[in-house]
Design an enzyme around this catalytic site. Structure first.
Site, PDB file in Angstrom:
ATOM      1  N   THR A  19      40.769 -81.059 -51.114  1.00 27.79           N
ATOM      2  CA  THR A  19      40.147 -80.498 -52.109  1.00 27.79           C
ATOM      3  C   THR A  19      39.453 -81.296 -52.985  1.00 27.79           C
ATOM      4  O   THR A  19      38.564 -81.127 -54.004  1.00 27.79           O
ATOM      5  CB  THR A  19      41.074 -79.586 -53.025  1.00 27.79           C
ATOM      6  OG1 THR A  19      42.284 -80.461 -53.121  1.00 27.79           O
ATOM      7  CG2 THR A  19      41.562 -78.441 -52.259  1.00 27.79           C
ATOM      8  N   GLU A  20      39.775 -82.805 -53.113  1.00 33.05           N
ATOM      9  CA  GLU A  20      39.324 -83.675 -53.977  1.00 33.05           C
ATOM     10  C   GLU A  20      39.255 -84.895 -53.389  1.00 33.05           C
ATOM     11  O   GLU A  20      39.728 -85.977 -53.870  1.00 33.05           O
ATOM     12  CB  GLU A  20      40.416 -83.798 -55.433  1.00 33.05           C
ATOM     13  CG  GLU A  20      40.633 -82.308 -55.923  1.00 33.05           C
ATOM     14  CD  GLU A  20      41.511 -82.519 -57.130  1.00 33.05           C
ATOM     15  OE1 GLU A  20      41.889 -83.827 -57.631  1.00 33.05           O
ATOM     16  OE2 GLU A  20      42.165 -81.428 -57.649  1.00 33.05           O
TER      17      GLU A  20
END
Ligand code: XIL
Length: 375
Positions: free
Chosen positions: A265-266
């Site tokens: 996600t990041e």
């Protein structure tokens, strides 16, 4: 006369054909098209990007990414700064952009101990709220956001970073006041507020076996309560060497085998040394002129550029291999100049963690990522 008309029409036709061909040529294979069969490829957008201040950058965002996440705009302190004040200006704009560009929009994040105003946890006398009051505030917050964007935001990081690295619960104010129930309540409210949206738990260091086990156990406990959770996000703030591919793969499989979707996600890969290893490091100071902690202030050596490209290729090889359980890979920013890594964990450094450089040119790492799927 007839000839002139013919000339004009064919001239227009020729120009149109040429300009279409040129536009197509300029776009070429992008992350979005290359990975269309695998998973969404996303980016987190900052304030200026949401306002579309730079049209070349907006075009790049549209062409390269199939998913968008607000880097800060949806965090509690920004979207809901006071009890009765919501500020939806930026999230509205981002949702409209994602809709226009046909991009999967991610809500980040509903419940997190950081970037949350103090009033959430306190009453008018500044005393800590009890759990009933806290849960009431959480419910209003979740309902307001998810109600507004029903059908427009595809998935939410419902709870972010609630675990310590050993898999135990973080002693945040949410936890101190509400115990583990604060997590169940968040998922309960979220599922009711938008039954169509996917619901995720998101955290860093998910490559650590104890932490990943903790997250999977938490997801099972959420389901055992009859509540819904659809996936787990591994943030992916990683380095050139660590964590190892084996560690990352073990966690991907652990989450996937529990019947949950996996998301990176990041994602960003720092090329800088850990400032904690720099002698006498005072992390509150600026490291701009510290040659040991900030070695690439004036540019990245080719050898490191190539190591970064290889690291990205290795990671995407792994993600591609597990495309059946990975549904999205989101980079934490579009280009190096925007990255939070320039100021974390030490301020004032020059890092190179993403796929586009400071002038928005694709880096060798971008080509390497495309190369994994033969583009
Ligand atoms: C970071 C942003 O990138 C920064 O601009 C901000 O100052 C702090 O937060 N984990 C998360 C993200 O879930 O929301 C954080 O984003 C990075 C760590």
């Amino acid at each position: 006369m007839k000839d002139l008309k013919f000339l004009i029409i064919s001239g227009v036709f020729f120009t149109l054909t040429m300009s279409c061909a040129q536009t197509e040529k300029k776009v070429g294979p992008t992350l979005r098209t290359a990975y269309a069969e695998d998973f969404y490829i996303g980016a987190a957008l900052g304030w200026g990007q949401i306002l579309e201040k730079d049209s070349a950058e907006s075009t790049l965002i549209r062409n390269e990414f199939s998913s968008l996440t607000p880097e800060n705009a949806m965090k509690w302190m920004h979207v809901h700064p006071k009890l009765d004040t919501f500020n939806f200006e930026y999230t509205d704009k981002l949702v409209a952009m994602a809709d226009r560009n046909d991009q999967f929009m991610v809500g980040h994040t509903l419940i997190w101990h950081n970037q949350t105003p103090e009033w959430v946890f306190r009453d008018e006398d500044n005393d800590l709220n009890d759990s009933t009051a806290l849960f009431g505030r959480m419910k209003d917050h979740i309902n307001a956001i998810m109600g507004r964007y029903q059908g427009k935001i595809g998935g939410y990081d419902v709870v972010n970073e609630a675990l310590n690295d050993d898999g135990t619960f973080r002693e945040s104010l949410f936890y101190q006041i509400g115990g583990v129930d604060f997590i169940y309540k968040a998922f309960e409210y979220a599922a009711k507020a938008d039954p169509e949206a996917e619901l995720y738990y998101n955290d860093y260091s998910m490559n650590r076996p104890e932490k990943c086990d903790g997250a999977v156990q938490l997801a099972k406990a959420i389901k055992a309560k009859g509540l819904r959770i659809d996936g787990i996000g591994m943030q992916g703030h990683w380095g050139l060497e660590r964590p190892t591919l084996e560690e990352i793969e073990a966690s991907i499989l652990k989450i996937g085998n529990a019947g949950l979707k996996v998301m990176i996600t990041e994602l960003d890969i720092t090329v800088l040394p850990n400032p904690r290893n720099v002698e006498g490091a005072d992390l509150s100071a600026s490291f701009e002129n510290n040659a040991e902690a900030n070695p690439y202030k004036n540019g990245l050596p080719d050898s490191v550029q190539m190591a970064l490209a290889q690291r990205y290729a290795d990671l995407f090889e792994l993600f591609h291999k597990h495309q059946d359980i990975i549904t999205r890979v989101t980079l934490w920013g579009v280009h190096d100049g925007q990255s939070w890594k320039n100021n974390w964990p030490a301020r004032g450094r020059t890092d190179y963690p993403l796929l586009f450089d400071r002038s928005l040119a694709p880096k060798p790492a971008h080509q390497a990522v495309l190369g994994v799927v033969g583009k």
